[in-house]
Design an enzyme around this catalytic site. Structure first.
Site, PDB file in Angstrom:
ATOM      1  N   SER A 170       3.347   7.263 -28.481  1.00 39.26           N
ATOM      2  CA  SER A 170       3.326   8.547 -29.197  1.00 39.26           C
ATOM      3  C   SER A 170       3.813   8.456 -30.658  1.00 39.26           C
ATOM      4  CB  SER A 170       4.064   9.631 -28.415  1.00 39.26           C
ATOM      5  OG  SER A 170       5.390   9.253 -28.185  1.00 39.26           O
ATOM      6  N   ARG A 198     -29.175  20.439 -42.164  1.00 41.98           N
ATOM      7  CA  ARG A 198     -29.627  21.829 -42.268  1.00 41.98           C
ATOM      8  C   ARG A 198     -29.408  22.369 -43.672  1.00 41.98           C
ATOM      9  NH1 ARG A 198     -27.821  26.067 -38.115  1.00 41.98           N
ATOM     10  NH2 ARG A 198     -29.619  27.083 -39.022  1.00 41.98           N
ATOM     11  N   ARG A 255     -15.070  -0.864 -30.911  1.00 35.64           N
ATOM     12  CA  ARG A 255     -16.248  -1.110 -31.763  1.00 35.64           C
ATOM     13  C   ARG A 255     -16.200  -2.436 -32.508  1.00 35.64           C
ATOM     14  NH1 ARG A 255     -20.205   1.891 -29.509  1.00 35.64           N
ATOM     15  NH2 ARG A 255     -19.306   3.866 -28.859  1.00 35.64           N
TER      16      ARG A 255
END
Ligand SMILES: Cc1cc2nc3c(=O)[nH]c(=O)nc-3n(C[C@H](O)[C@H](O)[C@H](O)COP(=O)(O)OP(=O)(O)OC[C@H]3O[C@@H](n4cnc5c(N)ncnc54)[C@H](O)[C@@H]3O)c2cc1C
Length: 225
Positions: free
Chosen positions: A61, A96, A187
């Site tokens: 944490s 868009r 990745r």
């Protein structure tokens, strides 16, 4: 890809011949709240030892208290893989709102299929004469067609249906250091798509420059060096 902001503010400095980073030290500072001694006057050397202890014990944490903000330009097929990371807050160029898509990713090597692992490529396929040029023409044609539709007044959100997955898009991500490591570990792994690996390696390099101590611990654990 480039890191554009961090919390705390990036500050790498040298003290007693050793290199320290405010981002590494912030992990120890966060952990000290447990002891109600959050003051930053602790010697950096002690703080760094605490970071190592937290890492070794898997007390993650405090690593979430450090935040990295980055911008990147990636092909759409890489972006689709990246936005799967819910622990990163993303913003992305909108198909868009804009028709400004001018660039496509053109591979220089055509990787072959791996014989057993569907996620991986292997070696290089020699394409028949003219096929790479055909692909290139197709990609350029997609861009041109998109512009043509926009020119004729078609709404951007609809005109984009002709854009190929190879178009470059731009994104901004904000993520804490713990979850950044999660993304990088997945990745940068050998079975991740090569183009996404390239993105992850570039981000990792930038991250390690601002968080060198934690970066080195992770790199050792993941076998990155
Ligand atoms: C090599 C590779 C191949 C892949 N192939 C495919 C594929 O074929 N198809 C496909 O759809 N995806 C595929 N993915 C994507 C993968 O399933 C994940 O969506 C992606 O890697 C993000 O990981 P994550 O969910 O751990 O990350 P994040 O979304 O960032 O989550 C981080 C962590 O938070 C916790 N978490 C977040 N949200 C939740 C929740 N709702 N419930 C419980 N815990 C949560 C989990 O512990 C999780 O690991 C692939 C990924 C890799 C690396």
């Amino acid at each position: 890809v480039r890191i554009i902001d961090t919390m705390p503010v990036n500050d790498v400095y040298v003290e007693d011949g050793k290199v320290y980073s405010k981002l590494d030290l912030a992990v120890a500072q966060a952990a000290r709240i447990s002891l109600r001694t959050t003051d930053l006057d602790y010697k950096p050397e002690q703080a760094i030892k605490l970071v190592k202890t937290l890492f070794d014990l898997g007390h993650w944490s405090p690593f979430e208290q450090v935040v990295i903000k980055f911008q990147c330009k990636v092909p759409l097929f890489v972006a689709v893989q990246l936005i799967r990371y819910r622990s990163v807050s993303w913003n992305m160029k909108s198909g868009r709102y804009t028709t400004e898509f001018h660039e496509v990713y053109k591979p220089t090597v055509w990787r072959g299929k791996h014989p057993t692992n569907r996620q991986m490529g292997q070696g290089e396929v020699q394409l028949p004469e003219g096929l790479p040029q055909e692909v290139e023409a197709y990609l350029e044609w997609g861009l041109a067609l998109h512009k043509k539709l926009a020119h004729h007044g078609v709404e951007s959100g609809l005109a984009r249906i002709v854009l190929p997955e190879a178009i470059f898009t731009e994104m901004q991500g904000t993520v804490n250091a713990r979850m950044l490591v999660h993304l990088l570990a997945q990745r940068m792994a050998h079975d991740a798509q090569q183009e996404t690996q390239e993105f992850a390696r570039a981000l990792c390099e930038q991250w390690r420059a601002v968080m060198p101590y934690f970066g080195a611990l992770v790199a050792q654990q993941e076998g990155w060096e």
